[in-house]
Design a protein around this motif. Sequence first.
Motif, PDB file in Angstrom:
ATOM      1  N   UNK A 122     -50.061 -55.105 -13.790  1.00 37.13           N
ATOM      2  CA  UNK A 122     -51.222 -55.661 -13.099  1.00 37.13           C
ATOM      3  C   UNK A 122     -51.975 -54.560 -12.364  1.00 37.13           C
ATOM      4  N   UNK A 123     -53.276 -54.685 -12.333  1.00 36.20           N
ATOM      5  CA  UNK A 123     -54.112 -53.765 -11.577  1.00 36.20           C
ATOM      6  C   UNK A 123     -53.769 -53.817 -10.088  1.00 36.20           C
ATOM      7  N   UNK A 124     -53.156 -54.928  -9.629  1.00 31.73           N
ATOM      8  CA  UNK A 124     -52.787 -55.051  -8.218  1.00 31.73           C
ATOM      9  C   UNK A 124     -51.403 -54.471  -7.908  1.00 31.73           C
ATOM     10  N   UNK A 125     -50.678 -54.027  -8.947  1.00 32.43           N
ATOM     11  CA  UNK A 125     -49.397 -53.343  -8.731  1.00 32.43           C
ATOM     12  C   UNK A 125     -49.693 -51.889  -8.361  1.00 32.43           C
ATOM     13  N   UNK A 126     -48.829 -51.249  -7.583  1.00 32.51           N
ATOM     14  CA  UNK A 126     -49.101 -49.860  -7.190  1.00 32.51           C
ATOM     15  C   UNK A 126     -49.375 -48.928  -8.370  1.00 32.51           C
ATOM     16  N   UNK A 127     -48.596 -49.031  -9.440  1.00 27.85           N
ATOM     17  CA  UNK A 127     -48.840 -48.159 -10.588  1.00 27.85           C
ATOM     18  C   UNK A 127     -50.130 -48.551 -11.305  1.00 27.85           C
ATOM     19  N   UNK A 128     -50.501 -49.823 -11.258  1.00 23.23           N
ATOM     20  CA  UNK A 128     -51.734 -50.270 -11.906  1.00 23.23           C
ATOM     21  C   UNK A 128     -52.967 -49.650 -11.280  1.00 23.23           C
ATOM     22  N   UNK A 129     -53.086 -49.777  -9.959  1.00 23.62           N
ATOM     23  CA  UNK A 129     -54.266 -49.206  -9.300  1.00 23.62           C
ATOM     24  C   UNK A 129     -54.241 -47.678  -9.384  1.00 23.62           C
ATOM     25  N   UNK A 130     -53.046 -47.085  -9.434  1.00 18.30           N
ATOM     26  CA  UNK A 130     -52.949 -45.632  -9.547  1.00 18.30           C
ATOM     27  C   UNK A 130     -53.356 -45.140 -10.945  1.00 18.30           C
ATOM     28  N   UNK A 131     -53.109 -45.945 -11.975  1.00 20.98           N
ATOM     29  CA  UNK A 131     -53.471 -45.554 -13.345  1.00 20.98           C
ATOM     30  C   UNK A 131     -54.972 -45.654 -13.605  1.00 20.98           C
ATOM     31  N   UNK A 148     -57.638 -42.709 -14.534  1.00 17.27           N
ATOM     32  CA  UNK A 148     -57.026 -41.410 -14.822  1.00 17.27           C
ATOM     33  C   UNK A 148     -57.463 -40.888 -16.185  1.00 17.27           C
ATOM     34  N   UNK A 149     -57.415 -39.573 -16.322  1.00 18.42           N
ATOM     35  CA  UNK A 149     -57.713 -38.894 -17.572  1.00 18.42           C
ATOM     36  C   UNK A 149     -56.422 -38.279 -18.106  1.00 18.42           C
ATOM     37  N   UNK A 150     -56.284 -38.239 -19.431  1.00 15.56           N
ATOM     38  CA  UNK A 150     -55.100 -37.654 -20.060  1.00 15.56           C
ATOM     39  C   UNK A 150     -54.815 -36.287 -19.431  1.00 15.56           C
ATOM     40  N   UNK A 151     -53.536 -36.083 -19.070  1.00 19.89           N
ATOM     41  CA  UNK A 151     -53.100 -34.833 -18.462  1.00 19.89           C
ATOM     42  C   UNK A 151     -52.960 -34.908 -16.951  1.00 19.89           C
ATOM     43  N   UNK A 152     -53.578 -35.899 -16.322  1.00 25.33           N
ATOM     44  CA  UNK A 152     -53.468 -36.034 -14.873  1.00 25.33           C
ATOM     45  C   UNK A 152     -52.130 -36.647 -14.487  1.00 25.33           C
ATOM     46  N   UNK A 153     -51.726 -36.412 -13.239  1.00 22.84           N
ATOM     47  CA  UNK A 153     -50.465 -36.912 -12.687  1.00 22.84           C
ATOM     48  C   UNK A 153     -50.747 -37.912 -11.573  1.00 22.84           C
ATOM     49  N   UNK A 154     -49.815 -38.867 -11.411  1.00 26.68           N
ATOM     50  CA  UNK A 154     -49.841 -39.754 -10.253  1.00 26.68           C
ATOM     51  C   UNK A 154     -48.435 -39.855  -9.687  1.00 26.68           C
ATOM     52  N   UNK A 155     -48.353 -40.166  -8.413  1.00 30.45           N
ATOM     53  CA  UNK A 155     -47.079 -40.479  -7.784  1.00 30.45           C
ATOM     54  C   UNK A 155     -46.954 -41.995  -7.790  1.00 30.45           C
ATOM     55  N   UNK A 156     -45.869 -42.510  -8.388  1.00 30.80           N
ATOM     56  CA  UNK A 156     -45.674 -43.940  -8.556  1.00 30.80           C
ATOM     57  C   UNK A 156     -44.540 -44.402  -7.661  1.00 30.80           C
ATOM     58  N   UNK A 157     -44.848 -45.210  -6.636  1.00 21.80           N
ATOM     59  CA  UNK A 157     -43.768 -45.747  -5.805  1.00 21.80           C
ATOM     60  C   UNK A 157     -43.066 -46.884  -6.545  1.00 21.80           C
TER      61      UNK A 157
END
Length: 134
Positions: free
Chosen positions: A87-96, A99-108
């Motif tokens: 879901x876009x409302x999940x932490x990883x959803x809004x973090x994704x 994003x562009x290929x090659x970028x990093x995110x921190x996923x809680x």
Amino acid sequence: MTTPSITITRLDLQRLESLLESLEDFGPGAKALEDELARAQVVGHDEVPAGVVTMNSRVCCRDEGNGKEYHLTLVYPQDAGAEGTVSILAPVGSALLGLTVGQHIDWPTPAGKLIKLTLLAVEYQPEAAGAYSR
């Protein structure tokens, strides 16, 4: 927590703002999404590069800690629940989002651990496929 630059489509922005306005419970997931929308570069649906995560995109990410790969589809809350959807409302959803290929995110994670995800590929993007009415 790192916050890479993001790009979203005008149509996704309108739909996500409507989603936020419709929520009865404006929790941390909604706040995180609101923050992402506020910092995004907004483009037309015909201007978004194919390697950018938009709503209903299917992506492949890698956990840099253990090398595990995840195949996820970014969806609206009412479409979440099936395996591989987030879901876009999940932490990883809004973090994704954006994003562009090659970028990093921190996923809680739900357990409170922070893992670093790298976006390896956008396997399907509605805009690149000409599917604008999703």
